[in-house]
Design an enzyme around this catalytic site. Sequence first.
Site, PDB file in Angstrom:
ATOM      1  N   ASP A  13      13.621   8.945   5.822  1.00  0.00           N
ATOM      2  CA  ASP A  13      12.234   9.044   5.368  1.00  0.00           C
ATOM      3  C   ASP A  13      12.142   9.106   3.846  1.00  0.00           C
ATOM      4  O   ASP A  13      11.219   8.555   3.239  1.00  0.00           O
ATOM      5  CB  ASP A  13      11.580  10.311   5.937  1.00  0.00           C
ATOM      6  CG  ASP A  13      10.934  10.074   7.286  1.00  0.00           C
ATOM      7  OD1 ASP A  13      10.946   8.925   7.758  1.00  0.00           O
ATOM      8  OD2 ASP A  13      10.415  11.046   7.864  1.00  0.00           O
ATOM      9  N   ASN A  47      -3.474   5.323   6.912  1.00  0.00           N
ATOM     10  CA  ASN A  47      -4.198   5.975   8.006  1.00  0.00           C
ATOM     11  C   ASN A  47      -4.771   4.933   8.969  1.00  0.00           C
ATOM     12  O   ASN A  47      -4.491   3.734   8.868  1.00  0.00           O
ATOM     13  CB  ASN A  47      -5.288   6.890   7.455  1.00  0.00           C
ATOM     14  CG  ASN A  47      -6.337   6.126   6.642  1.00  0.00           C
ATOM     15  OD1 ASN A  47      -6.496   4.915   6.771  1.00  0.00           O
ATOM     16  ND2 ASN A  47      -7.066   6.853   5.808  1.00  0.00           N
ATOM     17  N   GLN A  70     -10.548  -0.773   0.875  1.00  0.00           N
ATOM     18  CA  GLN A  70     -10.898  -1.532  -0.318  1.00  0.00           C
ATOM     19  C   GLN A  70      -9.657  -2.047  -1.050  1.00  0.00           C
ATOM     20  O   GLN A  70      -9.677  -3.132  -1.655  1.00  0.00           O
ATOM     21  CB  GLN A  70     -11.779  -0.712  -1.261  1.00  0.00           C
ATOM     22  CG  GLN A  70     -11.203   0.592  -1.754  1.00  0.00           C
ATOM     23  CD  GLN A  70     -11.525   1.767  -0.851  1.00  0.00           C
ATOM     24  OE1 GLN A  70     -11.737   1.591   0.343  1.00  0.00           O
ATOM     25  NE2 GLN A  70     -11.577   2.970  -1.432  1.00  0.00           N
ATOM     26  N   HIS A 105       3.941  15.148  10.612  1.00  0.00           N
ATOM     27  CA  HIS A 105       3.277  14.007   9.980  1.00  0.00           C
ATOM     28  C   HIS A 105       1.787  13.971  10.308  1.00  0.00           C
ATOM     29  O   HIS A 105       0.978  13.504   9.515  1.00  0.00           O
ATOM     30  CB  HIS A 105       3.926  12.694  10.424  1.00  0.00           C
ATOM     31  CG  HIS A 105       5.071  12.273   9.556  1.00  0.00           C
ATOM     32  ND1 HIS A 105       4.921  11.929   8.238  1.00  0.00           N
ATOM     33  CD2 HIS A 105       6.398  12.152   9.828  1.00  0.00           C
ATOM     34  CE1 HIS A 105       6.095  11.591   7.724  1.00  0.00           C
ATOM     35  NE2 HIS A 105       7.005  11.729   8.666  1.00  0.00           N
ATOM     36  N   HIS A 116      11.694   6.568  15.592  1.00  0.00           N
ATOM     37  CA  HIS A 116      12.932   7.201  15.139  1.00  0.00           C
ATOM     38  C   HIS A 116      13.638   7.769  16.373  1.00  0.00           C
ATOM     39  O   HIS A 116      13.007   8.474  17.167  1.00  0.00           O
ATOM     40  CB  HIS A 116      12.668   8.344  14.171  1.00  0.00           C
ATOM     41  CG  HIS A 116      11.784   7.989  13.021  1.00  0.00           C
ATOM     42  ND1 HIS A 116      10.424   8.256  13.008  1.00  0.00           N
ATOM     43  CD2 HIS A 116      12.066   7.386  11.845  1.00  0.00           C
ATOM     44  CE1 HIS A 116       9.915   7.830  11.858  1.00  0.00           C
ATOM     45  NE2 HIS A 116      10.879   7.292  11.138  1.00  0.00           N
ATOM     46  N   HIS A 174       4.160 -41.662  18.358  1.00  0.00           N
ATOM     47  CA  HIS A 174       5.456 -41.005  18.224  1.00  0.00           C
ATOM     48  C   HIS A 174       6.572 -41.991  18.541  1.00  0.00           C
ATOM     49  O   HIS A 174       7.567 -42.098  17.820  1.00  0.00           O
ATOM     50  CB  HIS A 174       5.566 -39.812  19.196  1.00  0.00           C
ATOM     51  CG  HIS A 174       4.852 -38.577  18.758  1.00  0.00           C
ATOM     52  ND1 HIS A 174       3.487 -38.483  18.703  1.00  0.00           N
ATOM     53  CD2 HIS A 174       5.342 -37.369  18.357  1.00  0.00           C
ATOM     54  CE1 HIS A 174       3.151 -37.268  18.309  1.00  0.00           C
ATOM     55  NE2 HIS A 174       4.255 -36.568  18.082  1.00  0.00           N
ATOM     56  N   TYR A 207       0.853  -1.189   0.000  1.00  0.00           N
ATOM     57  CA  TYR A 207       0.000   0.000   0.000  1.00  0.00           C
ATOM     58  C   TYR A 207       0.885   1.234   0.000  1.00  0.00           C
ATOM     59  O   TYR A 207       1.750   1.394   0.879  1.00  0.00           O
ATOM     60  CB  TYR A 207      -0.926   0.012   1.216  1.00  0.00           C
ATOM     61  CG  TYR A 207      -1.961   1.114   1.132  1.00  0.00           C
ATOM     62  CD1 TYR A 207      -3.047   0.976   0.285  1.00  0.00           C
ATOM     63  CD2 TYR A 207      -1.834   2.283   1.868  1.00  0.00           C
ATOM     64  CE1 TYR A 207      -4.002   1.987   0.177  1.00  0.00           C
ATOM     65  CE2 TYR A 207      -2.775   3.294   1.771  1.00  0.00           C
ATOM     66  CZ  TYR A 207      -3.859   3.141   0.914  1.00  0.00           C
ATOM     67  OH  TYR A 207      -4.791   4.144   0.795  1.00  0.00           O
TER      68      TYR A 207
END
Length: 451
Positions: free
Chosen positions: A364, A217, A194, A265, A331, A424, A132
């Site tokens: 960044d 987000n 979506q 940000h 950071h 086993h 994304y």
Amino acid sequence: MQITPSEAAQLGPLTWLKKPAVDGPPAQRDPRVVERVSEMLRDIEHGGLTAVRRYSEDLDGWTGALELGRDELRRSGDQLPADLRAALELGHERTHRFAAAQREHLTDFELELADGVVCGQRYVPVSRVGAYLPAGRFPLLASAFMTVGVAKTAGVPSVLACTPPSGEHGAHPAVLYGAYLSGADRVFALGGVQALGAMAFGLLDEAPVDMLVGAGNAYVTEAKRQLFGRVGIDLLAGPSEVAVLADETADPDWVAADLLGQAEHGPNSPAALVTTSEELGRQVVAAIDRRLATLATREVAGPAWRDFGSVVVARDSAQAVAVSDVWGPEHLEIQTADDDYYLKTLTNYGSLFLGRWSTVAYSDKGIAGTNHVLPTGKTSRYNAGLSVSRFLKPLTYQRAAKEGTAALAPAVERISAFEGLAAHEATATVRIEHLGRHSGAFDGTPAVDRA
């Protein structure tokens, strides 16, 4: 950044020059977000691509084609200023070089544990990744380098990318150019929940992806959380965080600039300073106020600093380390007279920036080479940032020869019998009996015990 009462008790007395105005960490699990994402994912899973297109039209106003062709991706760079295009190409190249070096240090191996007993490990990439690429108010142009590019460097055969629709071309051209440089196999103009649902449920004329990566987000983050298990994820990142650990040798204006560099940000992005110098702490607070007065993004950075900003004075370097490790910031910048001490001592952070000439923005934007998809919300205590290794499965194997039976079977027989797991036990017994019948020499004790 917040410090809980129990953490404060462990740290000892601290001097706070500024505490966050909001009591508690930024909310990551808004019940309304959780409910809405659940509703959307159910709808998308059952309604398929029809539901995906409906959300794209309703939420993003996009009615055009979802997929962007290879020619369109290639030409996306032509729409950019030459200097921006060159900067993006540099960021891609450096991020790729660092990721390639990481991959070279992850090596397959074999080890002979005993005669006839060989174990090994192979690094095998996941097959399909969905990335994304956010492109909201502040498009993060280097995101493709960190997600798509690193996945391709790891050897992932198929990487899809989704980015929110925008403008007549379907998506932000600089974001598209980053995806093109990074080697995305297919790119779609599709945003939000979506997009993640379409990749996870296999609705884009492709099989479902094995892993979802990339920031977004609160809705995107919640979708990743709810889809985890069906697919793998990189991490659940919250608002961007920055902390600076500084002493009296630091420049207060530089520290202020770097704190605001991440505060912009979002209005809930924590920015914190821990210092061994009260004078420096007060100077940084004053410098932030001066910078905010003229900062173009002060409507975002200002509330972030007011509500989530922190300045703590530690009594010495050891307590400064302890405070920083409690925060575990995404950071962490170190601006001191002895940066190497902190490099060797600190344990909890997403990525470390050493020395006054290092700043978070270098990473960044991809120019420093390291990945900026990093843990937030104190999760660096047990988690690390995205890297080549996240896309590689360290698959183990073992090969036991006949001569290795003595080193394996008797102990497995004994443990299985004690556990009451007869089947086993039998898997070891049949091999012991077969070896005894054919060699006449096996007495059932491990070779190490007979030596």
